[in-house]
Design a protein around this motif. Structure first.
Motif, short mmCIF file in Angstrom:
data_model
loop_
_atom_site.label_atom_id
_atom_site.label_comp_id
_atom_site.label_asym_id
_atom_site.label_seq_id
_atom_site.Cartn_x
_atom_site.Cartn_y
_atom_site.Cartn_z
N UNK A 301 -31.21 8.37 -25.98
CA UNK A 301 -30.22 7.30 -25.86
C UNK A 301 -30.82 6.03 -25.29
N UNK A 302 -30.06 4.96 -25.41
CA UNK A 302 -30.40 3.69 -24.76
C UNK A 302 -29.41 3.46 -23.62
N UNK A 303 -29.96 3.09 -22.46
CA UNK A 303 -29.12 2.78 -21.31
C UNK A 303 -28.87 1.27 -21.25
N UNK A 304 -27.65 0.91 -20.86
CA UNK A 304 -27.32 -0.49 -20.61
C UNK A 304 -27.26 -0.71 -19.09
N UNK A 305 -27.82 -1.79 -18.63
CA UNK A 305 -27.67 -2.18 -17.23
C UNK A 305 -26.33 -2.91 -17.12
N UNK A 306 -25.31 -2.20 -16.63
CA UNK A 306 -23.95 -2.73 -16.64
C UNK A 306 -23.71 -3.78 -15.55
N UNK A 307 -24.73 -4.03 -14.73
CA UNK A 307 -24.61 -5.09 -13.73
C UNK A 307 -25.12 -6.44 -14.24
N UNK A 308 -25.80 -6.43 -15.38
CA UNK A 308 -26.39 -7.66 -15.91
C UNK A 308 -25.66 -8.10 -17.17
N UNK A 309 -25.37 -9.39 -17.25
CA UNK A 309 -24.75 -9.95 -18.44
C UNK A 309 -25.72 -9.83 -19.61
N UNK A 310 -25.20 -9.59 -20.82
CA UNK A 310 -23.79 -9.49 -21.19
C UNK A 310 -23.26 -8.05 -21.15
N UNK A 311 -24.09 -7.10 -20.66
CA UNK A 311 -23.71 -5.69 -20.78
C UNK A 311 -22.85 -5.21 -19.62
N UNK A 312 -22.34 -6.16 -18.84
CA UNK A 312 -21.27 -5.84 -17.90
C UNK A 312 -19.95 -5.64 -18.65
N UNK A 313 -19.92 -6.04 -19.93
CA UNK A 313 -18.71 -5.96 -20.74
C UNK A 313 -18.76 -4.72 -21.64
N UNK A 314 -17.79 -3.80 -21.52
CA UNK A 314 -17.82 -2.56 -22.32
C UNK A 314 -17.70 -2.80 -23.82
N UNK A 315 -16.98 -3.83 -24.23
CA UNK A 315 -16.85 -4.09 -25.66
C UNK A 315 -18.18 -4.54 -26.27
N UNK A 316 -18.94 -5.30 -25.52
CA UNK A 316 -20.26 -5.71 -26.02
C UNK A 316 -21.20 -4.50 -26.07
N UNK A 317 -21.11 -3.64 -25.07
CA UNK A 317 -21.92 -2.42 -25.09
C UNK A 317 -21.57 -1.57 -26.31
N UNK A 318 -20.27 -1.40 -26.57
CA UNK A 318 -19.84 -0.58 -27.71
C UNK A 318 -20.25 -1.23 -29.04
N UNK A 319 -20.21 -2.55 -29.09
CA UNK A 319 -20.63 -3.24 -30.32
C UNK A 319 -22.09 -2.93 -30.64
N UNK A 320 -22.95 -2.97 -29.62
CA UNK A 320 -24.36 -2.67 -29.84
C UNK A 320 -24.55 -1.20 -30.24
N UNK A 457 -24.04 10.52 -14.49
CA UNK A 457 -23.33 9.25 -14.34
C UNK A 457 -22.12 9.34 -13.42
N UNK A 458 -22.11 10.38 -12.61
CA UNK A 458 -20.99 10.58 -11.69
C UNK A 458 -21.02 9.55 -10.55
N UNK A 459 -22.21 9.35 -9.99
CA UNK A 459 -22.35 8.45 -8.86
C UNK A 459 -23.43 7.42 -9.13
N UNK A 460 -23.41 6.33 -8.40
CA UNK A 460 -24.47 5.33 -8.51
C UNK A 460 -25.74 5.89 -7.88
N UNK A 461 -26.88 5.46 -8.41
CA UNK A 461 -28.16 5.93 -7.86
C UNK A 461 -28.67 7.15 -8.59
N UNK A 462 -29.73 7.74 -8.06
CA UNK A 462 -30.34 8.87 -8.73
C UNK A 462 -30.85 8.47 -10.09
N UNK A 463 -30.53 9.29 -11.12
CA UNK A 463 -30.93 8.97 -12.49
C UNK A 463 -29.94 8.07 -13.21
N UNK A 464 -28.89 7.63 -12.50
CA UNK A 464 -27.91 6.72 -13.11
C UNK A 464 -28.41 5.29 -12.96
N UNK A 465 -29.31 4.90 -13.86
CA UNK A 465 -29.87 3.55 -13.83
C UNK A 465 -28.93 2.52 -14.43
#
Length: 541
Positions: A301-320, A457-465
């Motif tokens: 899979x590809x991970x999105x950094x959800x803290x950085x624009x534009x991938x803070x937006x779920x619709x943009x993530x889903x579009x990609x 992806x339960x909690x922040x940190x660890x392998x949840x980049x």
């Protein structure tokens, strides 16, 4: 004359027999002249391991080494089920929350020290101590008070693991965990030689007298970024089951070189799970009957950094995610029998995930979602997006997948994406530090349960980049831990997976297979359905 001839004949025969014995004694170990083959193998692990400390390791390369050199309370056996290893006996309480392990009297470290219950207690509590930054500490959260300790909300002294005496380890769990004996076979649950580790915190950084292990093999040489040499551990409790005397693990990050070395007889194994075959060679290897292919519990899979624009937006993530043609990738790029992934958990664990949660290559929906996301973020068009970079660790296979998806995003979304690669240790550090926008990664199951893919992806940190967190998702995982009905528990996990797909902090691409070629004389290698490899029972014929 007859007697003289007879005497001469006896002398000639005797000399012939003596010569033969001499040749067998001196030359039998090289596999020639009909003697026994050398019990040595060579394989490629592609790159430098992230860490060979079981409490710090968090990648398949490190795991490939640790599974040969260390051993937990249990080990995954030849049939894929956990069997007693360091533990000679396991007792479980009626409420299924307390495990009492009896460590084998004959269990020793490679320097001759006894393996003790304290070695397990020390290793697990060390990994849970937040100052040690173990990315895999959450694997220990099944233990009572472990999560609180790792979050800094409690003391590691209160964690439910206790060395009752030298050979008795008591483990208290938060909830009944039916797969706990699978967990104890995983490397985060391995012991470390507490005596050595306390005296030398850097014990794990080089081969030598400080690097002690308790598995079938011991590491005798580590030339960083070049090769690792393992040799049979004569202090291993089950050494009679170990035939190989030496394993050479080289680090060549070029699939063509790896296959060439195999064809030249320099390697006995080429391809996954330790190395990579060149994509271009897979069709011909398959046609020639040399290729081995096995589906495994793993997702690319590809991970999105959800803290950085534009991938803070779920619709943009889903579009990609929707703008990727996965079938084209597995048919034309990877070519290893992989399945397109429109889900997080592999179909080996949830059968209906072979179909997944969304339509592959749904370009029309991808464009609609992108337009919606752009409007939500105040972008007039794709031209207003900040520069976007897709990062991956150096590999020909990863590069080809990235290039194909880069073209798809340009064609289907009109978005230019730059590619950036780095060697593994640099790359994984960048992801852990949040220094990326889109990052390649994958997950091979550590144990055979869907929770292993979701709890990442339960909690922040660890392998949840990804920096993504959802309270409802986390609550469902908590609920699954206390649900005793297997069918109801599975439905809870399916509901949780739907949330992560709806918000798309990761874009699943395909479900893994292992593809490899091996020396036809190499027998007894054990590959699990989780995609890892064990050489404990391997031998050369």
């Amino acid at each position: 004359m007859r007697n003289l001839f007879k005497k001469r004949l006896i002398i000639v025969i005797s000399l012939f027999l003596i010569c033969n014995l001499f040749l067998v004694a001196c030359g039998g170990d090289n596999g020639g002249g009909g003697g026994a083959p050398a019990q040595e193998i060579s394989l490629n692990i592609s790159t430098e391991p992230f860490s060979l400390n079981p409490g710090l390791a968090n990648d398949s390369t490190s795991g490939s080494v640790l599974l040969q050199t260390f051993e937990g309370l249990t080990r995954i056996g030849k049939d894929g089920k956990p069997v007693n290893a360091m533990a000679e006996e396991v007792k479980v309480s009626e409420d299924l929350k307390t495990y009492t392990f009896t460590i084998r009297e004959e269990a020793k470290w490679s320097n001759g020290d006894p393996v003790t219950a304290e070695d397990f207690e020390y290793a697990w509590k060390w990994a849970l101590d937040p100052k040690n930054q173990s990315q895999y500490a959450y694997q220990l959260y099944y233990i009572k008070n472990a999560e609180a300790a790792n979050a800094g909300k409690g003391s590691v002294d209160n964690v439910g693991v206790t060395a009752v005496d030298e050979k008795t380890l008591k483990v208290e769990l938060e909830n009944p965990t039916p797969y706990f004996l699978e967990l104890t076979a995983f490397y985060t649950y391995f012991p470390v030689n507490s005596k050595i580790a306390k005296e030398n915190p850097k014990w794990h950084t080089d081969a030598g007298e400080n690097y002690t292990s308790n598995g079938p093999f011991t590491m005798t040489s580590w030339e960083h970024s070049d090769e690792i040499i393992l040799e049979k551990n004569e202090d291993y409790w089950d050494k009679d089951e170990v035939t190989l005397e030496r394993i050479e693990m080289i680090m060549v990050n070029d699939p063509n070189t790896e296959l060439s070395m195999f064809d030249n007889g320099e390697l006995d194994w080429a391809g996954s799970p330790t190395g990579v075959l060149p994509i271009e060679a897979i069709p011909s290897l398959r046609d020639s009957g040399r290729l081995n292919v096995e589906p495994i519990a793993g997702t690319y899979w590809y991970k999105f950094n959800t803290e950085k624009k534009p991938f803070n937006n779920p619709n943009i993530r889903k579009a990609f995610a929707y703008a990727i043609d996965r079938k084209a990738i597995v048919n034309n790029v990877t070519k290893g029998g992989q399945l397109p992934a429109m889900a997080v958990v592999p179909p080996t664990m949830i059968e209906e995930n072979e179909e997944g949660f969304f339509e592959d290559a749904n370009f029309q929906e991808a464009k609609r979602l992108l337009e919606k996301g752009l409007a939500e973020e105040g972008y007039g068009s794709v031209d207003d997006l900040p520069p976007i970079t897709l990062s991956y660790n150096t590999s020909d296979a990863h590069a080809k997948v990235a290039q194909a998806i880069q073209d798809m995003w340009l064609k289907n979304l009109g978005v230019n994406v730059e590619l950036q690669n780095a060697e593994w240790k640099v790359f994984i550090s960048q992801l852990h530090g949040g220094n990326y926008q889109i990052g390649r990664m994958g997950w091979l199951g550590d144990f055979n349960d869907p929770i292993n893919f979701l709890e990442l992806y339960k909690e922040l940190g660890g392998n949840n980049d990804t920096r993504w967190h959802n309270d409802r998702f986390a609550a469902l995982l908590e609920k699954s831990a206390t649900e005793k009905d297997p069918d109801k528990r599975l439905q809870i996990l399916k509901d949780a997976e739907k949330i992560i797909i709806d918000e798309m902090p990761i874009a699943p691409i395909y479900f893994y297979t292992n593809t490899w070629v091996q020396n036809e004389n190499l027998k007894g290698v054990v590959l699990s359905g989780l995609g890892d490899v064990q050489f404990k029972w391997a031998h050369m014929e």
